[in-house]
Scaffold this active site. Sequence first.
Site, PDB file in Angstrom:
ATOM      1  N   TYR A  34       0.814  -0.836   0.057  1.00  0.00           N
ATOM      2  CA  TYR A  34       0.150  -0.235  -0.049  1.00  0.00           C
ATOM      3  C   TYR A  34       0.902   1.029   0.453  1.00  0.00           C
ATOM      4  O   TYR A  34       0.603   2.277  -0.894  1.00  0.00           O
ATOM      5  CB  TYR A  34      -1.082   0.445   1.356  1.00  0.00           C
ATOM      6  CG  TYR A  34      -1.647   1.094   1.577  1.00  0.00           C
ATOM      7  CD1 TYR A  34      -2.513   0.920   0.468  1.00  0.00           C
ATOM      8  CD2 TYR A  34      -1.052   1.960   2.288  1.00  0.00           C
ATOM      9  CE1 TYR A  34      -3.554   2.560   0.679  1.00  0.00           C
ATOM     10  CE2 TYR A  34      -2.330   3.124   2.460  1.00  0.00           C
ATOM     11  CZ  TYR A  34      -3.471   3.289   1.976  1.00  0.00           C
ATOM     12  OH  TYR A  34      -4.523   4.547   1.693  1.00  0.00           O
ATOM     13  N   LYS A  48       0.974   4.150  -3.174  1.00  0.00           N
ATOM     14  CA  LYS A  48       0.559   5.590  -2.510  1.00  0.00           C
ATOM     15  C   LYS A  48       1.732   6.895  -2.961  1.00  0.00           C
ATOM     16  O   LYS A  48       1.465   7.791  -3.148  1.00  0.00           O
ATOM     17  CB  LYS A  48      -0.192   5.537  -0.884  1.00  0.00           C
ATOM     18  CG  LYS A  48      -1.411   4.877  -0.905  1.00  0.00           C
ATOM     19  CD  LYS A  48      -2.802   5.395  -2.328  1.00  0.00           C
ATOM     20  CE  LYS A  48      -3.965   5.444  -1.751  1.00  0.00           C
ATOM     21  NZ  LYS A  48      -4.577   5.489  -2.266  1.00  0.00           N
TER      22      LYS A  48
END
Length: 307
Positions: free
Chosen positions: A174, A178
């Site tokens: 993640y 991001k």
Amino acid sequence: MNAHGGICRGRVVAVTGAGRGLGRAHALAFAAEGARVVVNDLGVGPDGSPGGPGPADRVVGEIRARGGEAVAHADDVASSGGAASLVATALGSFGRLDTLVNNAGFLRDRMLVNLDEDDWDAVVRVHLKGHFLPLKHAAAHWRAEARAGRRPAARVVTTSSGAGLLGSVGQGNYSAAKAGVVGLTLVASAELSRYGVQVNAIAPAARTRMTERTFAAAMAAPQDPGAFDAMAPENVSPLVVWLGSAASQGVTGRVFEVEAGRITVMEGWRRGPTADRGARFTAAEAGETARRLLAEAAGPLPVYGAG
């Protein structure tokens, strides 16, 4: 709902992952400011597994019940066909597209040594590829409009995270995705400005299905009914709506941290202490120089969940 006024009156906005959480809050907030909204949601679970049908339809129903205009889109925006059909739905339903909000995503958290390749691929796909493809297809439309003499006042809002800016223990997939969203945002801002497109990123914090473990203690604590709900996703949406409106003219290539009642302009990589000897260092000299420069530099902010 202010279907006939507001700072987004006349604009058409597509929001991905808008069936729940932040995306739903954004869709409702845009509609309240006069936008017509394409509500995208594939209807999957918090980890990307098949979920219950109809979250996009439910949000469309909410918007229409409040006097707004909206249509549902249930395709996968991390596929080229799904992303293209998102833009086509806006054009077919409302005749234009002014703002794209990339928000869709899910989590599969593991420590790096336990992180499966499939979990890496799935999370990077939905967050990063799911940003790239809608942006690509929307940008192609806006470029064609600009070249035809109809220069748009187009806006893109991407969704990064504190995990992407600082890192987060147990979220290597993640965090990487991001961080990639920020890089994509900066490139898109630079490439698309000539066509009338502004691109900015937010790093939000709010209570959603994806963050229910993070904010479990706060969610379990008794709440004063009259108190400000600092973790409500609706707190993030006003900035998103402003960035997605014509009122944000001149703001592009920026990253904003936003949560509760706080907005912060994030200042990313900047050149700090530097040494240039005009010739090649030896390994020992490079190490000595690096240590001296580090002593002069500000220390990094901590990774979320570290220590």
